[in-house]
Design a protein around this motif. Structure first.
Motif, mmCIF file in Angstrom:
data_model
loop_
_atom_site.group_PDB
_atom_site.id
_atom_site.type_symbol
_atom_site.label_atom_id
_atom_site.label_comp_id
_atom_site.label_asym_id
_atom_site.label_seq_id
_atom_site.Cartn_x
_atom_site.Cartn_y
_atom_site.Cartn_z
ATOM 1 N N LYS A 1 4.459 -6.148 -21.883
ATOM 2 C CA LYS A 1 3.486 -6.941 -20.939
ATOM 3 C C LYS A 1 3.546 -7.443 -19.865
ATOM 4 O O LYS A 1 2.731 -7.731 -18.582
ATOM 5 C CB LYS A 1 3.659 -8.653 -22.010
ATOM 6 N N ASP A 2 5.121 -6.735 -19.311
ATOM 7 C CA ASP A 2 6.326 -7.013 -18.046
ATOM 8 C C ASP A 2 5.040 -5.515 -17.325
ATOM 9 O O ASP A 2 5.123 -6.092 -16.352
ATOM 10 C CB ASP A 2 7.261 -7.182 -18.164
ATOM 11 N N VAL B 1 0.161 -7.185 -10.099
ATOM 12 C CA VAL B 1 0.500 -7.646 -8.429
ATOM 13 C C VAL B 1 0.128 -6.183 -8.312
ATOM 14 O O VAL B 1 0.262 -5.955 -6.906
ATOM 15 C CB VAL B 1 1.877 -8.013 -9.003
ATOM 16 N N ASP B 2 0.689 -4.827 -8.271
ATOM 17 C CA ASP B 2 0.600 -3.777 -7.328
ATOM 18 C C ASP B 2 -1.700 -3.259 -6.981
ATOM 19 O O ASP B 2 -1.455 -3.633 -6.209
ATOM 20 C CB ASP B 2 0.952 -2.645 -8.676
ATOM 21 N N TYR B 3 -1.967 -3.749 -8.158
ATOM 22 C CA TYR B 3 -3.918 -3.838 -7.620
ATOM 23 C C TYR B 3 -4.326 -5.087 -6.953
ATOM 24 O O TYR B 3 -4.724 -4.385 -6.036
ATOM 25 C CB TYR B 3 -4.303 -4.186 -8.878
ATOM 26 N N PHE B 4 -3.999 -6.106 -7.028
ATOM 27 C CA PHE B 4 -3.927 -6.982 -5.886
ATOM 28 C C PHE B 4 -2.946 -7.042 -4.922
ATOM 29 O O PHE B 4 -4.090 -7.576 -3.903
ATOM 30 C CB PHE B 4 -3.500 -8.768 -6.631
ATOM 31 N N MET B 5 -2.038 -6.941 -4.798
ATOM 32 C CA MET B 5 -1.634 -5.995 -3.396
ATOM 33 C C MET B 5 -1.914 -5.850 -2.741
ATOM 34 O O MET B 5 -1.498 -5.319 -1.257
ATOM 35 C CB MET B 5 0.208 -5.923 -3.262
ATOM 36 N N ILE C 1 9.922 -13.031 -14.098
ATOM 37 C CA ILE C 1 9.588 -12.432 -13.190
ATOM 38 C C ILE C 1 10.644 -10.998 -13.014
ATOM 39 O O ILE C 1 12.072 -11.550 -13.496
ATOM 40 C CB ILE C 1 9.838 -12.535 -11.339
ATOM 41 N N ASN C 2 10.131 -9.870 -13.153
ATOM 42 C CA ASN C 2 11.115 -8.896 -13.463
ATOM 43 C C ASN C 2 11.720 -8.154 -11.998
ATOM 44 O O ASN C 2 10.967 -8.376 -10.547
ATOM 45 C CB ASN C 2 11.057 -7.930 -14.015
ATOM 46 N N ASP C 3 12.526 -7.276 -12.060
ATOM 47 C CA ASP C 3 13.551 -6.512 -10.565
ATOM 48 C C ASP C 3 11.838 -5.851 -10.115
ATOM 49 O O ASP C 3 12.017 -5.461 -8.810
ATOM 50 C CB ASP C 3 13.934 -5.789 -11.242
ATOM 51 N N GLN C 4 11.013 -5.197 -11.250
ATOM 52 C CA GLN C 4 9.778 -4.479 -10.833
ATOM 53 C C GLN C 4 9.087 -5.058 -10.004
ATOM 54 O O GLN C 4 8.720 -4.490 -8.474
ATOM 55 C CB GLN C 4 9.528 -3.683 -11.608
#
Length: 284
Positions: A46-47, A54-58, A108-111
């Motif tokens: 899930k992470d 996040v990657d897709y929308f940014m 939230i994670n480091d990635q």
């Protein structure tokens, strides 16, 4: 629609209705009508899914900004288009934005932190270019204060719209923000930030450079996730070969990129290559 994209969209829908924490992978696979095994073919966890969202929308936001920057219109028209495109994206992706603001992508994670920092640096540079094109020498080093103010205005109005759902007049909102920006740019007499202070920010927020490694990473991602025609396959292979050489040739990179730029799935890859080749051109 690809299976990966379907999973992301259903996940956003569920995260918005419930929460990230309470939505399980089982909930997502049930909504998609797929097995858990099918989910794990696309995402490790899930992470990992959150990172991809996040990657897709940014990337979507930055690509919109890039279109604005490349538009052959005046600086003020670009500034107006910049504001409008941001709030249009908010309108079109309301579920994702409200989910993000409500939950702050917790846990939230480091990635995700790294990606948000990288994208933030690109957006800062975009706004600085817009400021320079709009106000030229008039603004001087006030551009760093103005950048901060623009981001503050955008965040405040985004937060308001996200927490007060309604049909808003985006044209009026855009005109309001352009007017406020003009007032700050043309009539403020004091400044707090300067280039020295701005560039001395924590290294995680410094301007990022588009490296060969970043482009090669994106090339691998495209090879893994998309079926291609023979000319696309050959272009991707030749790009990979050229980028592995000590001194990639500008003409070759640009020529191969031209074969990809009409395809939506290569939007981010072509953006990265164009940013990278711009630095090659400056060095020559």
């Amino acid at each position: 629609m690809s299976k990966k994209r379907m999973i992301m969209e259903k996940a956003i829908e569920l995260f918005s209705q419930n929460s990230i924490e309470t939505t399980s992978i089982q909930d997502i696979t049930t909504a998609c009508g797929i097995s858990k095994g099918a989910f794990y073919l696309s995402f490790k966890s899930k992470d990992d899914l959150l990172v991809e969202i996040v990657d897709y929308f940014m990337k979507k936001i930055i690509l919109k900004h890039n279109i604005v920057l490349n538009d052959p219109i005046s600086g003020e028209e670009k500034l107006r288009k910049f504001f409008y495109s941001n709030f249009k994206l908010l309108e079109e992706n309301y579920s994702f934005i409200t989910m993000s603001m409500r939950e702050q992508l917790h846990p939230i994670n480091d990635q995700i932190v790294q990606k948000l920092n990288e994208f933030s640096a690109i957006i800062d540079e975009t706004i600085l270019i817009l400021i320079s094109e709009t106000y030229g020498n008039l603004i001087g080093e006030k551009k760093f204060d103005l950048l901060t103010s623009i981001k503050g205005l955008m965040w405040s109005f985004t937060e308001f719209i996200a927490t007060h759902p309604a049909q808003y007049d985006l044209e009026k909102l855009t005109d309001t923000l352009v007017e406020k920006t003009n007032i700050l740019a043309k009539h403020s007499s004091m400044q707090f930030l300067n280039e020295s202070i701005w560039r001395s920010k924590s290294t995680q927020f410094n301007r990022i450079e588009i490296s060969k490694e970043k482009i090669l990473e994106e090339l691998e991602r495209n090879n893994e996730t998309t079926e291609h025609s023979p000319i696309i396959i050959e272009s991707l292979q030749l790009l990979k070969f050229e980028l592995h050489t000590p001194s990639p040739r500008l003409a070759i990179l640009l020529g191969l990129t031209a074969n990809l730029q009409q395809r939506d799935e290569f939007s981010w890859l072509t953006f990265l290559i164009k940013q990278y080749t711009a630095t090659l051109g400056n060095d020559s």
